[in-house]
Design an enzyme around this catalytic site. Structure first.
Site, PDB file in Angstrom:
ATOM      1  N   ASP A   1       8.578 -35.977 -16.223  1.00 51.67           N
ATOM      2  CA  ASP A   1       8.860 -34.609 -15.788  1.00 51.67           C
ATOM      3  C   ASP A   1       7.760 -34.481 -14.482  1.00 51.67           C
ATOM      4  O   ASP A   1       6.965 -34.936 -14.490  1.00 51.67           O
ATOM      5  CB  ASP A   1       8.777 -33.399 -16.701  1.00 51.67           C
ATOM      6  CG  ASP A   1       7.548 -33.534 -17.283  1.00 51.67           C
ATOM      7  OD1 ASP A   1       6.824 -34.448 -17.690  1.00 51.67           O
ATOM      8  OD2 ASP A   1       7.028 -32.301 -17.435  1.00 51.67           O
TER       9      ASP A   1
ATOM     10  N   GLU B   1       5.546 -32.654 -20.279  1.00 50.66           N
ATOM     11  CA  GLU B   1       4.011 -32.769 -19.997  1.00 50.66           C
ATOM     12  C   GLU B   1       3.347 -31.576 -19.388  1.00 50.66           C
ATOM     13  O   GLU B   1       2.671 -30.926 -19.600  1.00 50.66           O
ATOM     14  CB  GLU B   1       3.760 -34.068 -19.497  1.00 50.66           C
ATOM     15  CG  GLU B   1       2.158 -34.355 -19.619  1.00 50.66           C
ATOM     16  CD  GLU B   1       1.116 -34.006 -18.456  1.00 50.66           C
ATOM     17  OE1 GLU B   1       0.133 -33.847 -18.577  1.00 50.66           O
ATOM     18  OE2 GLU B   1       1.787 -33.596 -17.384  1.00 50.66           O
TER      19      GLU B   1
END
Lengths: 488, 488
Positions: free
Chosen positions: A119, A182
């Site tokens: 991400d 994350e």
């Protein structure tokens, strides 16, 4: 078209598969760099912004793209579900799955697990990007795009290194733990690590985290982080906010008490004034001291980038130590007081001061908490205020420190020497990466942060990039590292 | 139906019009209290909430209702336009007009001008009202409804007093300045006062402000307010916010400098630590000291109402003086630091501390500003920080103080004795009423605050009320006051 080219070259080389001379691996990587950049372009094109609820499908698409690549390399992939996310507004969206992958399973070989995230931070052209953030754009040797450095480019470099090694032989077993949440705190991941400790992690010898960057143009390895302990001081003088006209002068004000308490914590040079706080700090050894001297770091450039008025110290060595191997105390702000623009004449009834202490080896959370409480309670007693205070330690993460002479580090350092013809800078970072100390606590494995991003990649900023040099030489670095690891 | 009853009784009494013996005026008022309450009900029913842009038409309706009443009493009314209001969002709604009214114009008589406001604070049943806020509800001797005490009820009491006196003879000339934007800062009003100083105000001898309440159940007159001087301390350590992991320990933090500066301003007892700040404070005279001893004030009840932990002093006299005749310093908050719930680990780049000093006679704004600047600059120099600070005095209002032996006050005091058979409490308030010092500066007239609201009327809170006793006896008070004023 691109895939076709790739398949052709792949077919050509695999016929020569045998031993793995570094030179040939490196040549292979050089020869395939166009494909690597194309792959990165495909990955960057997916807007996997984990902070945006509307992009959850893109996160899943990104996971599938990485899954596909690993399977193409012959790996097995489990998509581990994390359940739902519990949001403040009561909604419970499904979390994207986590990739638990395995390439090669030879019990005679070491197993290394790479952790990374797929991400990215939010990015919009109108935020000040010179090119579309999700359209990879090369300019002056840099590959611009969201996620190029943090962390898609680094994960791809590992996968590309594996592919290059596979033309001969993958010298170690390689696992991957890749997540897509994350940037929003990895909800559910810590639990998964605990659950899979006796299965997925049981045969893992080493954990390497790609989500890291160099502090100069010289390659570096990170072997330590600071922890952090966050405190709240709540002071209450009344049950309702008061008007300073009506009550000014007759009420011992909560904000005034809080300001006083906060003023006793740290002096202007950053020295923490809490008695005993430095007692447990590991003494500086000659060996460690030498490391700081060797590190390349342009702190003047950093000063300019952030418009910092001045640093607390004047030398590179002292600044590096202050920001990574000594504790620091920062006052973050006050909740409950007037914080908007304008000129409200309020006496806040209840205010919460917030500060945190960066912890270093061998500071202990509970000892630090006691020192903080004792100090503040003593100061408050001296003030003789009738108000109520409550001091809370709301969260803490441990510092993490490895030994740079461990086999994992020796492999990393040798790989850097082989690819870059220079000694690695061995660095510690001042921040906290919760997953690191969690990996350490749960799995007990040897852990290293080996990234290939440059010091000016702007991972969370506008115009994030990775230099083509870092991306390609970094791929060689991961390949050389896996080879070195095989011979430890 | 109500109007009919009123007209009948009115007709009956006017036939007796002649001199004005207090007893008969008071009897008239007692006999008409039902009508007064009905009028208050009509006024309260108009939702003249000046903070709500959608209620601008209600403000105008309220102005017209008051205009109608004054005209009914034989007065002339000018609706003075204030132009448009300039809002933050760029819209420019028309301001409701201001009533400039005149009843009687006898050059041989004194002229008193009453100031009051017809707008109210917001109120909704669901905020915790026991009855509909815009539906006057009587319970246990109290008249509940928004505006009953602040300030519709008090204005109506003056108008009702005028009407009662008119049955015989209005003994002085009476003017009214009534606005409908007081609760949002009276935009445009100050300019109007300046413009009309040589016309509307030229023959005014006294100004009486109804927008005031008693500090106990004993009637009081307010003869002074504190001023206020508001300061900002801006400290900047960088151009961008910094992460406390990366920069904690190497940057002299702006918040830390600000906390230090704020901590040098005031001690735990409320004593201001800025050198010279008390030099100009008017010394306490024996005469003034006696006033505090006489005042009835239940500070323990106030403590309970606001849940205050403790006061800085233990006696009524000391507390009254500290909150009204001595300066005080309150720290309101910090702009730019972390102020939300949660645990952000930011080092704010630029923070603005906010505090203000309540000014009392004979403190001078510019002298105080210099004392504050000198003190803070000296403390900051001692700290030896590389950061940038800027201290600004953003706004100030003067204190206001009258002589309680002036004719206006003697008339008010005598009227209280006549109606309530007790000496008036002579009080000063700790807050600032900008219109008071502005009236004083511009017109130079003698000013007094004569309200009839009780100490627990909750003017800005839920369940605002005025006691029927205060409303009716207060009407007598205004009537007696106008009579007393005629004989000064």
């Amino acid at each position: 078209m691109i895939s076709l080219v790739f398949l052709l070259s792949f077919t050509t080389i695999t016929s020569e598969a045998s031993l793995a001379p570094s030179d040939q691996i490196f040549q292979y990587i050089d020869a395939h760099q166009h494909e690597y950049v194309q792959r990165l372009r495909e990955w960057v094109a997916i807007e996997s912004d984990s902070s945006n609820l509307l992009k959850r499908q893109d996160l899943i698409e990104m996971i599938h793209l990485a899954e596909e690549r690993i399977k193409y390399l012959g790996g097995t992939v489990e998509l581990a579900e994390l359940g739902v996310q519990e949001l403040h507004n009561g909604s419970t969206p499904r979390l994207p799955p986590v990739i638990l992958a395995e390439l090669k399973k030879d019990p005679k070989k070491h197993t290394v697990c790479f952790y990374g995230h797929l991400d990215v931070q939010p990015a919009r052209l109108e935020d000040g990007w010179a090119s579309e953030p999700y359209n990879l754009t090369e300019k002056d040797g840099s590959l611009y795009g969201r996620g190029t450095s943090d962390d898609k480019g680094q994960i791809l470099a590992v996968l590309n290194a594996v592919e290059a090694l596979q033309q001969y032989e993958l010298p170690v077993n390689v696992k991957f733990l890749l997540e897509a949440m994350e940037e929003v705190g990895s909800p559910g991941l810590l639990k998964l690590v605990e659950e899979r400790n006796s299965t997925f992690f049981s045969d893992v010898d080493y954990i390497v985290i790609t989500d890291s960057s160099w502090i100069s143009n010289k390659p570096s390895i990170t072997y330590g982080t600071r922890g952090n302990s966050y405190f709240l001081i709540e002071v209450e003088c009344a049950k309702k906010d008061l008007h300073s006209g009506t009550f000014g002068g007759i009420v011992p004000e909560a904000t005034s008490d809080l300001i006083y308490l906060l003023s006793t914590l740290v002096d202007s040079s950053g020295h923490i004034l809490i008695p005993g706080i430095y007692d447990a700090v590991a003494p500086l050894t000659e060996k460690e001291k030498k490391l700081y001297e060797k590190i390349e770091w342009d702190f003047k450039k950093l000063k300019d980038t952030f418009g910092i008025r001045n640093f607390t110290y004047n030398t590179k060595e002292e600044l590096l130590m202050r920001k990574s191997r000594y504790p620091s105390l920062s006052i973050h702000g006050i909740e409950g007081a007037f914080s908007a623009p304008g000129t409200k004449t309020v006496i806040p009834a209840r205010v919460i001061g917030k500060f945190s202490i960066r912890l270093v080896p061998h500071m202990d959370r509970s000892v630090v908490t006691k020192q903080v409480m004792d100090h503040l309670n003593k100061k408050f007693a001296e003030r003789n205020s009738p108000n109520h205070i409550e001091i809370t330690n709301v969260q803490a993460s441990k510092p993490w420190l490895s030994d740079t002479d461990e086999p994992l580090y020796l492999a990393g350092r040798k790989a850097i020497e082989k690819v870059f013809h220079t000694e690695a800078d061995l660095t510690r970072i001042g921040g906290t990466i919760p997953i690191v100390s969690h990996f350490q606590d749960v799995t007990g494995k040897s852990i290293m942060l080996l990234g290939i991003g440059g010091p000016d990649d702007a991972p969370h900023g506008q115009n994030e990039k990775i230099n083509r040099y870092n991306f390609i030489e970094g791929t060689k670095l991961y390949a050389a590292f896996l080879q070195e690891l095989a011979s430890t």
